[in-house]
Design a protein around this motif. Structure first.
Motif, PDB file in Angstrom:
ATOM      1  N   PHE A 274      14.146  28.854  26.833  1.00 20.30           N
ATOM      2  CA  PHE A 274      14.390  27.615  26.112  1.00 20.30           C
ATOM      3  C   PHE A 274      14.406  26.480  27.124  1.00 20.30           C
ATOM      4  CE2 PHE A 274      15.876  30.777  23.227  1.00 20.30           C
ATOM      5  CZ  PHE A 274      15.812  30.243  21.943  1.00 20.30           C
ATOM      6  N   PRO A 275      13.312  25.712  27.252  1.00 19.87           N
ATOM      7  CA  PRO A 275      13.346  24.543  28.138  1.00 19.87           C
ATOM      8  C   PRO A 275      14.336  23.505  27.611  1.00 19.87           C
ATOM      9  CG  PRO A 275      11.097  25.111  27.495  1.00 19.87           C
ATOM     10  CD  PRO A 275      12.007  25.875  26.597  1.00 19.87           C
ATOM     11  N   SER A 276      14.586  22.491  28.411  1.00 14.05           N
ATOM     12  CA  SER A 276      15.503  21.438  28.012  1.00 14.05           C
ATOM     13  C   SER A 276      15.120  20.889  26.641  1.00 14.05           C
ATOM     14  CB  SER A 276      15.487  20.313  29.049  1.00 14.05           C
ATOM     15  OG  SER A 276      16.351  19.271  28.664  1.00 14.05           O
ATOM     16  N   GLY A 277      16.123  20.708  25.779  1.00 13.02           N
ATOM     17  CA  GLY A 277      15.906  20.227  24.417  1.00 13.02           C
ATOM     18  C   GLY A 277      16.978  20.776  23.507  1.00 13.02           C
ATOM     19  N   THR A 278      17.016  20.275  22.278  1.00 15.39           N
ATOM     20  CA  THR A 278      17.975  20.749  21.273  1.00 15.39           C
ATOM     21  C   THR A 278      17.217  21.469  20.178  1.00 15.39           C
ATOM     22  OG1 THR A 278      19.493  18.922  21.743  1.00 15.39           O
ATOM     23  CG2 THR A 278      19.781  20.080  19.655  1.00 15.39           C
ATOM     24  N   TYR A 279      17.520  22.750  19.996  1.00 18.34           N
ATOM     25  CA  TYR A 279      16.788  23.617  19.076  1.00 18.34           C
ATOM     26  C   TYR A 279      17.681  23.940  17.887  1.00 18.34           C
ATOM     27  CZ  TYR A 279      13.916  24.142  23.239  1.00 18.34           C
ATOM     28  OH  TYR A 279      13.132  23.899  24.333  1.00 18.34           O
ATOM     29  N   LYS A 280      17.375  23.325  16.785  1.00 23.71           N
ATOM     30  CA  LYS A 280      18.126  23.604  15.570  1.00 23.71           C
ATOM     31  C   LYS A 280      17.707  24.962  15.037  1.00 23.71           C
ATOM     32  CE  LYS A 280      19.191  21.672  11.011  1.00 23.71           C
ATOM     33  NZ  LYS A 280      18.912  20.544  10.081  1.00 23.71           N
ATOM     34  N   SER A 281      18.700  25.797  14.707  1.00 18.44           N
ATOM     35  CA  SER A 281      18.405  27.137  14.200  1.00 18.44           C
ATOM     36  C   SER A 281      19.170  27.343  12.902  1.00 18.44           C
ATOM     37  CB  SER A 281      18.786  28.197  15.227  1.00 18.44           C
ATOM     38  OG  SER A 281      18.427  29.475  14.765  1.00 18.44           O
ATOM     39  N   ALA A 282      18.454  27.262  11.804  1.00 20.49           N
ATOM     40  CA  ALA A 282      19.075  27.350  10.481  1.00 20.49           C
ATOM     41  C   ALA A 282      19.032  28.753   9.906  1.00 20.49           C
ATOM     42  CB  ALA A 282      18.382  26.382   9.516  1.00 20.49           C
ATOM     43  N   ASN A 283      18.349  29.666  10.572  1.00 18.85           N
ATOM     44  CA  ASN A 283      18.233  31.042  10.085  1.00 18.85           C
ATOM     45  C   ASN A 283      18.724  32.001  11.154  1.00 18.85           C
ATOM     46  OD1 ASN A 283      15.376  29.520   9.239  1.00 18.85           O
ATOM     47  ND2 ASN A 283      16.523  30.415   7.527  1.00 18.85           N
ATOM     48  N   THR A 284      19.121  33.172  10.738  1.00 21.77           N
ATOM     49  CA  THR A 284      19.584  34.179  11.684  1.00 21.77           C
ATOM     50  C   THR A 284      18.429  34.650  12.562  1.00 21.77           C
ATOM     51  OG1 THR A 284      21.326  34.925  10.193  1.00 21.77           O
ATOM     52  CG2 THR A 284      20.615  36.467  11.908  1.00 21.77           C
ATOM     53  N   ILE A 285      18.635  34.630  13.870  1.00 23.63           N
ATOM     54  CA  ILE A 285      17.663  35.139  14.834  1.00 23.63           C
ATOM     55  C   ILE A 285      17.960  36.617  15.069  1.00 23.63           C
ATOM     56  CG2 ILE A 285      16.743  34.922  17.160  1.00 23.63           C
ATOM     57  CD1 ILE A 285      16.209  32.510  15.323  1.00 23.63           C
ATOM     58  N   HIS A 286      16.941  37.456  14.906  1.00 22.39           N
ATOM     59  CA  HIS A 286      17.109  38.896  15.073  1.00 22.39           C
ATOM     60  C   HIS A 286      16.684  39.280  16.485  1.00 22.39           C
ATOM     61  CE1 HIS A 286      17.915  39.783  10.773  1.00 22.39           C
ATOM     62  NE2 HIS A 286      17.292  38.607  10.635  1.00 22.39           N
ATOM     63  N   LEU A 287      17.663  39.690  17.282  1.00 25.00           N
ATOM     64  CA  LEU A 287      17.390  40.068  18.657  1.00 25.00           C
ATOM     65  C   LEU A 287      16.686  41.416  18.719  1.00 25.00           C
ATOM     66  CD1 LEU A 287      20.859  38.989  20.077  1.00 25.00           C
ATOM     67  CD2 LEU A 287      18.676  37.840  20.511  1.00 25.00           C
ATOM     68  N   LYS A 288      16.005  41.683  19.826  1.00 22.97           N
ATOM     69  CA  LYS A 288      15.287  42.938  20.038  1.00 22.97           C
ATOM     70  C   LYS A 288      15.675  43.497  21.412  1.00 22.97           C
ATOM     71  CE  LYS A 288      12.884  42.383  16.204  1.00 22.97           C
ATOM     72  NZ  LYS A 288      11.434  42.145  16.209  1.00 22.97           N
ATOM     73  N   SER A 289      15.431  44.784  21.617  1.00 24.67           N
ATOM     74  CA  SER A 289      15.727  45.414  22.903  1.00 24.67           C
ATOM     75  C   SER A 289      14.884  44.804  24.017  1.00 24.67           C
ATOM     76  CB  SER A 289      15.471  46.915  22.826  1.00 24.67           C
ATOM     77  OG  SER A 289      16.420  47.564  22.010  1.00 24.67           O
ATOM     78  N   ASN A 290      15.439  44.856  25.222  1.00 27.56           N
ATOM     79  CA  ASN A 290      14.751  44.424  26.444  1.00 27.56           C
ATOM     80  C   ASN A 290      14.384  42.943  26.426  1.00 27.56           C
ATOM     81  OD1 ASN A 290      14.769  47.166  27.340  1.00 27.56           O
ATOM     82  ND2 ASN A 290      12.994  47.535  26.020  1.00 27.56           N
ATOM     83  N   ILE A 291      15.231  42.143  25.796  1.00 29.50           N
ATOM     84  CA  ILE A 291      15.002  40.701  25.700  1.00 29.50           C
ATOM     85  C   ILE A 291      16.154  39.968  26.382  1.00 29.50           C
ATOM     86  CG2 ILE A 291      14.823  38.719  24.140  1.00 29.50           C
ATOM     87  CD1 ILE A 291      12.392  40.545  24.087  1.00 29.50           C
ATOM     88  N   THR A 292      15.820  39.022  27.245  1.00 29.92           N
ATOM     89  CA  THR A 292      16.794  38.105  27.822  1.00 29.92           C
ATOM     90  C   THR A 292      16.516  36.706  27.304  1.00 29.92           C
ATOM     91  OG1 THR A 292      17.118  39.392  29.835  1.00 29.92           O
ATOM     92  CG2 THR A 292      17.664  37.058  29.939  1.00 29.92           C
ATOM     93  N   VAL A 293      17.497  36.112  26.657  1.00 33.91           N
ATOM     94  CA  VAL A 293      17.411  34.726  26.216  1.00 33.91           C
ATOM     95  C   VAL A 293      17.842  33.846  27.380  1.00 33.91           C
ATOM     96  CG1 VAL A 293      18.318  33.003  24.631  1.00 33.91           C
ATOM     97  CG2 VAL A 293      17.810  35.306  23.798  1.00 33.91           C
ATOM     98  N   GLN A 294      16.915  33.059  27.896  1.00 34.32           N
ATOM     99  CA  GLN A 294      17.193  32.196  29.048  1.00 34.32           C
ATOM    100  C   GLN A 294      17.292  30.749  28.596  1.00 34.32           C
ATOM    101  OE1 GLN A 294      15.028  32.752  32.851  1.00 34.32           O
ATOM    102  NE2 GLN A 294      14.487  30.583  32.658  1.00 34.32           N
ATOM    103  N   LEU A 295      18.496  30.203  28.718  1.00 30.36           N
ATOM    104  CA  LEU A 295      18.761  28.825  28.306  1.00 30.36           C
ATOM    105  C   LEU A 295      18.728  27.934  29.544  1.00 30.36           C
ATOM    106  CD1 LEU A 295      21.759  29.666  25.954  1.00 30.36           C
ATOM    107  CD2 LEU A 295      19.444  29.071  25.221  1.00 30.36           C
TER     108      LEU A 295
END
Length: 755
Positions: free
Chosen positions: A68-89
């Motif tokens: 996620f590069p710099s910015g504001t990300y509106k998330s109105a729905n549930t995000i479904h995570l998956k194996s072997n994933i790193t969320v980098q903010l």
């Protein structure tokens, strides 16, 4: 090539903790920028679909970093995570919740009756995952509910948590900030092998910060966790239809605060047993209930929990332990136990309202609280009460809160249904005069107050009261300088105390020249040794060791002078520490400890402490001997395998002959071969210098599997070192440990790896 940067990696074996060795993700993972999948980051457009596309693409490739590069990300729905994933903010990035009521609805749960609604339902969250491996949230960005998450029971479409994870293995939470989490900023249930470093949670306007439920192998370092309800809480419920184990947990160098409730807590949901918890260097700055709370309400056995170097302020109940009989758990649970708990170097200051005396409250019969030791624990309570009835206060056995027990008849400790409880070198005092006794114990056995100090109320009838206590011993004084006044009803005194394993009393040792004394208070055993004021005066102990190796020698002493009384420490005739300082204590009744680490031989050893000045020894009480952790093995970076980098030595503070400065490209790395005698847990402590103004994220892998993606934030300059911790699992034999740059900035400089 940019200026040099240094990374030190300290890999320290952590006994008893099996930590994350995640599977499936390649040693160098691709990065998936959410903007490349349609995310706008403008704060108004719903970016949920684009975020999900990036996660799905990374998962399809076997894993990766969703950026996620710099910015504001509106998330109105549930995000479904998956194996072997790193969320980098990345810095400047925020994922914010929505009020559109479009999140996944809460799923049905046949086990609803056994815990609160919020604990029973997991789908209704901003981020959700079940049965996942190797997942993480890293970076310096933010996850923010935005004030849109529900703190009560959500309707369909409403979310009540930011992150909700069940049955996961391998979770990393590093550096991110979380705000306004609804009912829970994070809810993890049956997620094991969790590591967290520099996590920040600010949800004091909502409810709980982090509920860690049914978890094993957890390491939390450098956290700043702030909730309204509970801040850091360990629970075990029946939401997944089973009683699940808990334990092997370390929380260090962390701050916590709670608005309405508990700062660092066990329970109230307590179905499965808890064992092996260590809390060190914790700062608590507010709790309207318990600062350090521990309850067993639903049949759990809580054992081997250790608190050390804790400071508390603004807490209504500094310390509380309670066994209840709620039994809200499947499979017909019985009544639980609390045992083998230690508190060492703890200070606490209570708040003026509400006020709850520190309490140990067990159940009758075989469900007493047992084997609890308080060493150097000093609590300041608000006080302000007149004398009241000393009868047993009321108790609601189905309620875990401090107010479930009526006003305690002691302003300090109230102990009920407990056995083998010791207070050593500890104290209680008050801010406003209080005419209740400092301590009352009821229906208990084997209580030891050694060198205990209590402030005396101007109208109090006595300082320490025993009611139906079998075997008590009290030494110490009140603040008027007199001995503690004891009132005993249907109780017996017994001051023959069995020393703990590894303790060797000075009075049983060989000493010359000097005398045995017991005129000063607070000693262990039957007395102490007062040496003559001459150079060379000594005390010598005979100390057996089961096996050769490093041991800690902890000498307890008192020095009522104003001058140091240094001593040489010799083992088997060889000096192992020269002129060790034994500085003054407040007086001859005040005891302190000095620790020396040295090797002992298998079998018999002689340990001697000898005066190095004409002042002689301090008064010596005992030496405690214990096996010490082995020293680390160091692997220098300049001797490792280097890809796209060079060895340099033109910055200060490096170990060995230099350090590695990698190129400013993605994929540059340093790799060590690390040998482990046996398979087990370890912690990679990565020390680094980053003289830029931006983070230098990297992937840390063990045997080809990424286990963490620390951010390596900027340091003051290239000569200033910082550390990041990464717990892992090592295989027996040779292991490869690699640090790989994940951005075009390259790695920080690498110096060494300690194992």
């Amino acid at each position: 090539m940019r200026p040099r940067r240094l990374l030190r990696v300290a890999l320290a074996i952590t006994a008893g903790v099996l930590l994350a060795g995640a599977v499936g993700q390649p040693a160098f993972a691709a990065t998936y920028n959410v903007k490349n999948y349609g995310a706008t980051g403008n704060g108004s457009t719903n970016d949920s679909a684009a975020i999900q596309k990036a996660i799905d693409a990374a998962a399809a490739a076997g894993g990766g970093i969703v950026q996620f590069p710099s910015g504001t990300y509106k998330s109105a729905n549930t995000i479904h995570l998956k194996s072997n994933i790193t969320v980098q903010l990345d810095a400047g990035s925020t994922v914010v919740g929505s009020s559109a009521d479009a999140y996944d609805p809460p799923e049905p749960n046949q086990w609803d009756a056994y815990q609160d609604y919020g604990h029973s339902h997991f789908h209704n969250a901003m981020f959700y995952g079940d049965r996942l491996n190797n997942i993480g949230f890293t970076g310096t960005g933010t996850l923010d509910g935005g004030g849109n998450l529900i703190t009560g029971n959500p309707a369909s479409g409403e979310a009540d948590k930011i992150i909700s994870l069940t049955r996961c293995d391998g979770l990393v939470l590093n550096d991110i900030t979380m705000r306004r989490g609804g009912h829970f900023a994070i809810l993890t249930n049956n997620c094991n092998n969790i590591t967290s470093d520099h996590l920040k949670i600010f949800t004091a306007t909502d409810r709980d910060a982090w509920n860690i439920i049914s978890a094993t192998n957890v390491t939390i370092t450098n956290g700043d966790i702030n909730g309204n309800d509970d801040a850091i809480v360990f629970k075990s419920d029946y939401a997944l239809g089973a009683k699940l184990p808990n334990g092997h947990v370390r929380v260090t160098d962390t701050h916590a605060s709670a608005g309405c409730c508990n700062a660092l807590m066990f329970g109230s949901e307590t179905c499965g047993d808890f064992t092996d918890y260590v809390f060190e260097r914790i700062s608590i700055t507010g709790a309207n209930k318990s600062g350090l709370g521990m309850v067993s309400m639903d049949g759990a056995n809580i054992t081997d929990v250790h608190y050390k170097d804790i400071t508390m302020s603004g807490v209504s109940s500094p310390i509380m332990q309670k066994i209840g009989t709620r039994r809200r758990c499947g499979n017909s649970p019985g009544v639980g136990h609390i045992s083998n708990i230690t508190y060492e170097n703890v200070t606490g200051v209570g708040k003026s309202s509400p006020v709850y005396s520190p309490t140990l409250w067990g159940e009758a019969g075989g469900n007493q609280i047992s084997n609890v030791t308080f060493t150097n624990v000093h609590l300041t309570l608000p006080g302000g009460s007149s004398a009241i009835s000393t009868g047993v206060p009321s108790n609601d056995p189905n309620n875990y809160n401090p107010n479930s027990i009526g006003t305690r008849p002691a302003y300090g400790w109230y102990v009920h249904n407990a056995t083998n409880i010791s207070f050593i070198d500890s104290s209680v005092d008050f801010q406003s005069n209080d005419n209740r006794p400092a301590v009352i114990a009821n229906t208990a056995s084997n209580l030891n107050f050694s060198n205990f100090t209590a402030e005396r109320g101007t109208g109090s009838a006595y300082d320490v009261g025993f009611q139906s206590v079998s075997g008590y011993c009290v030494t110490g004084q009140n603040t008027t300088g007199g001995a503690l006044r004891v009132n005993a009803s249907s109780s017996t005194e017994n001051c023959v105390i069995t020393p703990p394993p590894g303790r060797y009393e000075a009075e049983d040792a060989t000493y010359s020249p000097g005398v045995f004394e017991n005129t000063h208070t607070g000693y262990s055993g039957t007395g102490y040794v007062n040496s003559d004021n001459v150079l060379g005066a000594y005390v010598q102990w005979n100390v057996p060791a089961d096996a050769a190796g490093p041991h800690t020698l902890k000498f307890r002493y008192a020095n009522g002078t104003t001058a140091d009384r240094p001593m040489d420490i010799t083992v088997n005739g060889t000096t192992v520490a020269t002129a060790v300082s034994f500085p003054p204590t407040a007086n001859w009744d005040t005891w302190a400890t000095i620790t020396v680490t040295t090797a002992l031989a298998a079998g018999a050893n002689t340990v001697r402490a000898s005066a190095t000045t004409a002042g002689g020894d301090p008064n010596l009480d005992y030496v405690d001997v214990a096996i010490a952790a082995p020293p680390p093995t160091r692997y220098e970076a300049e001797n490792a395998v280097i890809s796209q980098g060079v060895v340099e030595a033109n910055h200060l503070g490096f170990s060995g002959t230099g350090f590695v400065n990698t190129d400013n490209i993605t994929g540059s790395y340093v790799e060590w071969t690390v040998n482990a005698t046996t398979a087990g847990s370890a912690t990679l402590r990565i020390a680094y210098a980053n003289g830029t103004t931006a983070s230098r994220p990297a992937a840390v892998s063990v045997n080809g599997t990424i286990v963490a993606t620390p951010s390596f934030a900027a340091t003051t300059n290239w000569d200033t070192w910082a550390t990041a911790s990464v717990p892992v699992t090592l295989a027996a034999g040779a292991n490869t440990v690699r640090v790989t740059a994940t951005t075009s900035g390259g790695c920080a400089n690498l110096d060494y790896l300690d194992v």
